[in-house]
Scaffold this motif. Sequence first.
Motif, mmCIF file in Angstrom:
data_model
loop_
_atom_site.group_PDB
_atom_site.id
_atom_site.type_symbol
_atom_site.label_atom_id
_atom_site.label_comp_id
_atom_site.label_asym_id
_atom_site.label_seq_id
_atom_site.Cartn_x
_atom_site.Cartn_y
_atom_site.Cartn_z
ATOM 1 N N ILE A 170 0.839 -1.202 0.000
ATOM 2 C CA ILE A 170 0.000 0.000 0.000
ATOM 3 C C ILE A 170 0.873 1.250 0.000
ATOM 4 N N TYR A 171 1.903 1.238 0.821
ATOM 5 C CA TYR A 171 2.797 2.402 0.909
ATOM 6 C C TYR A 171 3.535 2.636 -0.409
ATOM 7 N N SER A 172 3.873 1.563 -1.111
ATOM 8 C CA SER A 172 4.588 1.703 -2.389
ATOM 9 C C SER A 172 3.768 2.528 -3.378
ATOM 10 N N TYR A 173 2.446 2.403 -3.291
ATOM 11 C CA TYR A 173 1.590 3.177 -4.194
ATOM 12 C C TYR A 173 1.701 4.667 -3.885
ATOM 13 N N LEU A 174 1.833 4.997 -2.593
ATOM 14 C CA LEU A 174 2.054 6.401 -2.215
ATOM 15 C C LEU A 174 3.388 6.903 -2.755
ATOM 16 N N VAL A 175 4.418 6.065 -2.680
ATOM 17 C CA VAL A 175 5.730 6.443 -3.207
ATOM 18 C C VAL A 175 5.646 6.697 -4.712
ATOM 19 N N VAL A 176 4.942 5.808 -5.417
ATOM 20 C CA VAL A 176 4.752 5.982 -6.861
ATOM 21 C C VAL A 176 4.034 7.296 -7.148
ATOM 22 N N TYR A 177 2.996 7.574 -6.375
ATOM 23 C CA TYR A 177 2.223 8.800 -6.601
ATOM 24 C C TYR A 177 3.089 10.041 -6.374
ATOM 25 N N THR A 178 3.870 10.060 -5.311
ATOM 26 C CA THR A 178 4.717 11.230 -5.061
ATOM 27 C C THR A 178 5.763 11.402 -6.163
ATOM 28 N N GLY A 179 6.262 10.269 -6.693
ATOM 29 C CA GLY A 179 7.216 10.354 -7.797
ATOM 30 C C GLY A 179 6.578 10.922 -9.049
ATOM 31 N N ALA A 180 5.358 10.469 -9.355
ATOM 32 C CA ALA A 180 4.643 11.002 -10.516
ATOM 33 C C ALA A 180 4.324 12.481 -10.321
ATOM 34 N N LEU A 181 4.016 12.861 -9.091
ATOM 35 C CA LEU A 181 3.712 14.260 -8.796
ATOM 36 C C LEU A 181 4.932 15.143 -9.007
ATOM 37 N N VAL A 182 6.117 14.624 -8.681
ATOM 38 C CA VAL A 182 7.362 15.366 -8.928
ATOM 39 C C VAL A 182 7.464 15.740 -10.394
ATOM 40 N N ARG A 183 7.198 14.750 -11.267
ATOM 41 C CA ARG A 183 7.326 15.013 -12.708
ATOM 42 C C ARG A 183 6.241 15.952 -13.217
ATOM 43 N N HIS A 184 5.002 15.725 -12.780
ATOM 44 C CA HIS A 184 3.895 16.506 -13.333
ATOM 45 C C HIS A 184 3.844 17.931 -12.801
ATOM 46 N N THR A 185 4.505 18.188 -11.685
ATOM 47 C CA THR A 185 4.578 19.562 -11.175
ATOM 48 C C THR A 185 5.889 20.237 -11.582
ATOM 49 N N ASP A 186 6.655 19.566 -12.460
ATOM 50 C CA ASP A 186 7.951 20.103 -12.915
ATOM 51 C C ASP A 186 8.890 20.387 -11.752
ATOM 52 N N ALA A 187 8.897 19.460 -10.779
ATOM 53 C CA ALA A 187 9.752 19.629 -9.603
ATOM 54 C C ALA A 187 10.991 18.736 -9.661
ATOM 55 N N SER A 188 11.248 18.111 -10.804
ATOM 56 C CA SER A 188 12.330 17.123 -10.888
ATOM 57 C C SER A 188 13.695 17.708 -10.574
ATOM 58 N N LEU A 189 13.938 18.933 -11.039
ATOM 59 C CA LEU A 189 15.267 19.530 -10.867
ATOM 60 C C LEU A 189 15.232 20.761 -9.967
ATOM 61 N N VAL A 190 14.170 20.893 -9.183
ATOM 62 C CA VAL A 190 14.083 22.069 -8.318
ATOM 63 C C VAL A 190 15.150 22.021 -7.228
ATOM 64 N N CYS A 191 15.567 20.819 -6.846
ATOM 65 C CA CYS A 191 16.668 20.655 -5.885
ATOM 66 C C CYS A 191 17.925 20.266 -6.654
ATOM 67 N N PRO A 192 18.949 21.075 -6.620
ATOM 68 C CA PRO A 192 20.143 20.800 -7.429
ATOM 69 C C PRO A 192 21.019 19.686 -6.875
ATOM 70 N N ASP A 193 20.855 19.346 -5.605
ATOM 71 C CA ASP A 193 21.735 18.360 -4.975
ATOM 72 C C ASP A 193 20.956 17.098 -4.589
ATOM 73 N N TRP A 194 21.718 16.119 -4.116
ATOM 74 C CA TRP A 194 21.147 14.849 -3.638
ATOM 75 C C TRP A 194 22.081 14.297 -2.560
ATOM 76 N N PRO A 195 21.625 13.791 -1.437
ATOM 77 C CA PRO A 195 20.237 13.461 -1.106
ATOM 78 C C PRO A 195 19.436 14.644 -0.565
ATOM 79 N N PHE A 196 20.141 15.714 -0.091
ATOM 80 C CA PHE A 196 19.420 16.880 0.397
ATOM 81 C C PHE A 196 19.152 17.831 -0.760
ATOM 82 N N CYS A 197 18.226 18.722 -0.538
ATOM 83 C CA CYS A 197 17.938 19.689 -1.598
ATOM 84 C C CYS A 197 19.157 20.580 -1.840
ATOM 85 N N TYR A 198 19.793 21.005 -0.732
ATOM 86 C CA TYR A 198 21.040 21.769 -0.797
ATOM 87 C C TYR A 198 21.994 21.137 0.205
ATOM 88 N N ASN A 199 22.989 20.429 -0.292
ATOM 89 C CA ASN A 199 23.865 19.651 0.593
ATOM 90 C C ASN A 199 24.670 20.533 1.556
#
Length: 308
Positions: A170-199
């Motif tokens: 059930i939780y995996s479906y939430l993870v999938v949804y949040t991932g799809a939301l990242v793409r559809h809201t054009d938030a894929s590259l809003v954070c330039p670093d990884w794993p934190f938004c700004y390391n």
Amino acid sequence: MQQNKYMKWFAVGATIGMLLILLGGALVTKTDSGLGCGRHWPGCNGQLIPTVITKEVVIEFSHRLVTGAVSFFILGLTIWTWRRLGHIREVKFLGFLAMFFLIAQALIGAAQVLWGQGDFILALHFGISLISFAAVLLLTLIVFEVDKKFDADNVRIGTALKWHTIGITIYSYLVVYTGALVRHTDASLVCPDWPFCYNEDPFRLPDNMHEWVQMGHRFAVLLFFVWIAYITWIAVKNYKNQPVIYWGWVIAFILVVLQIIAGLFVVSTRLNLIVSLFHSLFITLLFGLLCYMILLVSRSEYSKRKND
């Protein structure tokens, strides 16, 4: 026996076809080709067969053709398994799920083309396709189970693993949804670093909705990884005598690691298309596997009730 052989090939073809639908939909989204055929459906730019060819037209129209062709494949698999394997408890339900959610995802896609949809609705599109893929995959595995090449009927799953399996799926479906939301809201590259938004400032809170969406997804994935790692530890420790359970969770752990690595490279390569498609592929396979583990839980519970 020969008929079983043909059914296996047909089932594998339907599963691969459903996977192509999912990856094709991801390709449409990632290349912004959703309106490659304009506001026309099922035609393309006012024509049944488009004559003006662009990259966006090729991607969008090819996705529609594949979806249409594979739909007949899945309908054929559903009818075939109902007639030949309808005595198996899960077959009819899975066939219904496969067709229902395949139609649902096609209608959502059509609605997006004709009228447009909000980002939060569009994010459901991939998840609905995932359910159809999982149903087709499970039907295919049941077709292969008929020969008893692996023992998936006599599994015994304890209470702890049962609830972890249900919860993580059930939780995996939430993870999938949040991932799809990242793409559809054009938030894929809003954070330039990884794993934190700004390391350089890891404890900085997100400043806007896009950063919240991106970092919310990353936090959901972190919890997802820890949870699957824990379940895998349980399976490796306690289920060595049940290979389907043991190897199922080992493979699940490998897939979630690959998914995280792909996510890292999506950011570091600035949305490289091939990497992004692998990102979609790994979560698709993982969700299908988790649904199979749910099926095994169902069988274990059914067996317990029958023996009581």
